[in-house]
Design an enzyme around this catalytic site. Structure first.
Site, short mmCIF file in Angstrom:
data_model
loop_
_atom_site.label_atom_id
_atom_site.label_comp_id
_atom_site.label_asym_id
_atom_site.label_seq_id
_atom_site.Cartn_x
_atom_site.Cartn_y
_atom_site.Cartn_z
N GLU A 1 0.82 -1.21 0.00
CA GLU A 1 0.00 0.00 0.00
C GLU A 1 0.85 1.26 0.00
O GLU A 1 0.54 2.24 -0.70
CB GLU A 1 -0.93 -0.02 1.21
CG GLU A 1 -2.09 0.95 1.09
CD GLU A 1 -3.15 0.65 2.13
OE1 GLU A 1 -4.23 0.14 1.75
OE2 GLU A 1 -2.91 0.91 3.33
N GLU B 1 2.16 1.70 -3.41
CA GLU B 1 1.08 2.19 -4.26
C GLU B 1 0.91 3.70 -4.07
O GLU B 1 0.73 4.45 -5.03
CB GLU B 1 -0.21 1.45 -3.90
CG GLU B 1 -1.33 1.59 -4.91
CD GLU B 1 -2.53 0.74 -4.54
OE1 GLU B 1 -3.52 0.79 -5.29
OE2 GLU B 1 -2.49 0.03 -3.50
N CYS C 1 -8.56 -2.11 3.82
CA CYS C 1 -8.34 -3.26 4.72
C CYS C 1 -9.64 -3.74 5.35
O CYS C 1 -9.71 -4.87 5.83
CB CYS C 1 -7.38 -2.87 5.84
SG CYS C 1 -5.74 -2.41 5.26
N SER D 1 -7.27 1.45 -2.91
CA SER D 1 -6.09 0.59 -2.95
C SER D 1 -6.53 -0.81 -3.36
O SER D 1 -7.52 -1.34 -2.87
CB SER D 1 -5.42 0.53 -1.58
OG SER D 1 -4.44 -0.48 -1.54
N LYS E 1 -15.45 -10.19 7.97
CA LYS E 1 -14.33 -11.02 7.49
C LYS E 1 -14.83 -12.37 6.98
O LYS E 1 -14.17 -13.01 6.15
CB LYS E 1 -13.30 -11.21 8.60
CG LYS E 1 -12.51 -9.96 8.96
CD LYS E 1 -11.57 -9.54 7.86
CE LYS E 1 -10.74 -8.33 8.24
NZ LYS E 1 -9.87 -7.88 7.14
N GLU F 1 -15.47 -11.58 3.49
CA GLU F 1 -14.28 -11.24 2.71
C GLU F 1 -13.58 -12.46 2.14
O GLU F 1 -13.06 -12.42 1.02
CB GLU F 1 -13.29 -10.46 3.58
CG GLU F 1 -12.04 -10.03 2.83
CD GLU F 1 -11.01 -9.36 3.74
OE1 GLU F 1 -10.63 -8.22 3.44
OE2 GLU F 1 -10.61 -9.98 4.74
N GLU G 1 -9.96 -13.45 -6.36
CA GLU G 1 -8.59 -13.23 -5.85
C GLU G 1 -8.42 -13.81 -4.45
O GLU G 1 -7.28 -13.97 -3.98
CB GLU G 1 -8.26 -11.73 -5.82
CG GLU G 1 -8.11 -11.11 -7.20
CD GLU G 1 -9.44 -10.64 -7.76
OE1 GLU G 1 -9.48 -10.26 -8.94
OE2 GLU G 1 -10.45 -10.65 -7.02
N CYS H 1 -11.04 -1.59 14.34
CA CYS H 1 -11.23 -3.01 14.65
C CYS H 1 -11.39 -3.26 16.14
O CYS H 1 -12.00 -4.26 16.54
CB CYS H 1 -10.06 -3.83 14.13
SG CYS H 1 -9.80 -3.66 12.35
#
Length: 580
Positions: free
Chosen positions: A278, A281, A298, A318, A357, A360, A366, A508
């Site tokens: 990141e 990037e 994230c 990102s 999550k 995710e 991917e 989080c």
């Protein structure tokens, strides 16, 4: 200041303070089921009734402001009887399933029923038979247990601005459900789990997958690996008598080995890799002077929200995967190749403070970059605590142990990923190095670690005045995105170069999979635990992690390389039907 008395105790409070808050200051407890410090009071449950001298009727303490000279009484036989009657009415619409309920022992309704000695009731039972909604495979909505306190709709609509939940129907038929009484998976729900974190009973909770983990651990053919997120280590202790924010990383490693995991890795290693990608990037975009701002991704609830509501901003997101996803990909590629263990014989479990999550790990092709599903199961902090208890482990007595190589070592920069502002600070430390070739002092920005919804700062990075913004809680995030969109549409310079986003308040540490009863005080303590770990770390910058260096030298090559893109990056899919 206003002076009043509560049960004869004098209190001085600021104008506008509710009787409920004034009573708390006077160390007087007033019961309630609908009030939560994160939310505006609604007086929905009616349990917090009190008497005010001169008032013709009882008033609800959570919404009634204290007035000068007010005499308030919170405890007499009549008040107790009214509260008891209200509780009996709520219980008459609630199933008697405490023994099999996920919230048993941690249920606010159960606790009040015990306090008021309600063991029998003459009121008839009227419980509507509705199926559980498990459609998201992240959170479960069991509307039979809903007590109509309204917390979840407030969270979803006012705090998160998602509007997936509403009150459907009226009277005894009233129920919390997505508008139109459809399934959650068909609604705008982003699976953040804040509804479940604020529900006082067992009406909304995480999609429980502990049985899947136990089955894998008992399978002799499976090589079971686990990873733990940064925020879990500073909250797990709350289930075992530790103060919120106590860092129990070593005990967690020990507990997971005793549960039967073959390898214990750390999501923090993935956080260091995320920063390598990141930050690279960001530097590339700064040098090219285009596609700014760069917005962090994230947080899977934010990614879900973005694809649904802000898909026109995809080019600014990102492409880097989250730390969880990166450790999963490396476990079934890098680690599998080093050990000779077939990837299809590796069972990867992630322990997260987050219900999103669970979504995710299957959200895009991917997430199968190793040729298999990179992470097999993701469980929450709450699920982990239940598994530790089921295993009969005396958690508080465990010794501290270390994580396993090669995906266990991490830096302080990775640890602070778990709090709002942490991803930004970690990325800036490495971005500064990538631009200057020097570490300099470890960057610390107290301004972006507060619980303010939107935080702005200009940071000098090698002479570049880098404008940054940090937002947490989705209603705050939308304000930031709207400002960026407005500037882009007008052809003006964007207000920020780099934006960190977290869907949950506090980041989080306040995730939807953390323990119930969270408030800003607990969020701050958990965040301080992460910051303390960062300051005490041998390495405080992601690019200093020796095992990350070895990973790039031996396996990946350079950040943003072809192999890095295959394992560490993802794509986004516009779902514009949700666009407001």
């Amino acid at each position: 200041m206003i002076t009043a008395t509560i049960n004869g105790i004098e209190v001085k409070v600021e104008p506008g303070t509710s009787i409920y808050k004034a009573a708390h200051q006077a160390q007087v407890r007033i019961p309630t089921l609908c009030y939560h410090p994160d939310l505006a009071p609604t007086a929905a449950c009616g349990i917090c009734v009190v008497k005010v001298k001169g008032a013709p009727n009882m008033v609800r303490a959570c919404t009634t402001p204290v007035a000068q000279g007010m005499e308030i009484y919170t405890q007499d036989a009549e008040i107790v009887q009214v509260r008891r009657t209200v509780l009996e009415m709520i219980l008459s619409n609630h199933p008697n399933e405490c023994l099999t309920c996920l919230r048993s022992g941690e249920c606010e309704l159960q606790e009040l029923a015990e306090d008021f000695g309600i063991y029998n009731s003459n009121l008839p039972k009227i419980v509507k038979d509705r199926p559980k909604d498990t459609s998201t495979k992240s959170i479960v909505l069991d509307s039979r247990k809903c007590i109509r306190c309204g917390r979840c709709t407030q969270v979803c609509q006012d705090m998160q601005n998602v509007w997936a939940l509403s009150i459907e129907h009226r009277g005894l038929d009233a129920v919390i459900a997505p508008a139109g009484d459809i399934e959650l998976a068909e609604s705008p729900c982003v699976r953040c789990g804040q509804c479940s974190a604020h529900c006082p009973v067992g009406a909304i909770y995480e999609y429980n997958q502990t049985d899947e983990v136990w089955n894998a651990l008992m399978d002799p053919e499976m090589h079971c690996i686990v990873q733990i997120a940064p925020a879990v280590r500073v909250s797990i202790g709350e289930s075992y008598g530790f103060k919120p924010g106590t860092n129990l990383t070593g005990k967690l490693y020990a507990a997971l080995r005793r549960m039967g995991f073959d390898q214990v890795f750390d999501t923090n290693f993935g956080a260091d890799v995320t920063i390598m990608e990141e930050a690279s990037e960001l530097v590339d975009r700064l040098k090219a002077g285009k596609s700014l701002p760069l917005i962090t991704t994230c947080c899977p609830a934010w990614v879900d929200f973005m694809e649904k509501f802000d898909s026109d901003m995809i080019e600014h997101f990102s492409s880097c995967k989250s730390p969880q996803a990166i450790v999963g990909a490396l476990s079934k590629s890098y680690y599998a190749e080093k050990t000779g263990i077939p990837a299809d014989k590796i069972f990867m479990v992630s322990i997260m403070p987050c219900t999103a999550k669970k979504f995710e790990i299957v959200r895009a092709k991917e997430m199968f970059s190793s040729g298999h599903q990179d992470i097999d199961v993701s469980i929450t902090t709450r699920e982990l605590a239940r598994m530790i208890n089921q295993a009969g482990i005396e958690f508080a007595s465990l010794p501290d142990e270390q994580a396993d190589s090669p995906l266990g070592r991490y830096t302080g920069a990775a640890t602070i990923f778990g709090e709002t502002g942490g991803v930004m600070e970690a990325a800036l430390r490495t971005a500064n190095y990538l631009i200057t070739g020097e570490n300099g002092d470890a960057m610390e920005f107290e301004e972006i670690h507060t619980l303010d919804g939107i935080k702005e700062l200009t940071v000098d990075v090698a002479g570049i005045p880098l404008r940054i913004a940090v937002a947490h809680g989705l209603r705050h995030v939308e304000k930031v995105v709207d400002k960026v969109r407005e500037a882009l549409e007008k052809g003006e310079e964007v207000p920020w170069h780099f934006i960190e986003v977290m869907a949950c308040p506090g980041g989080c540490v306040g995730g939807g999979g953390q323990f119930w009863g969270v408030n800003d005080g607990i969020r701050k303590l958990r965040a301080k635990g992460l910051e303390s770990d960062d300051r005490g770390s041998e390495f405080r910058r992601s690019h200093e992690n020796p095992d990350v260096k070895k990973l790039y030298d031996d396996y990946i090559g350079e950040p943003l390389s072809e192999k890095a893109h295959k394992l560490f990056h993802t794509h986004y899919t516009p779902r514009s039907q949700y666009r407001r």
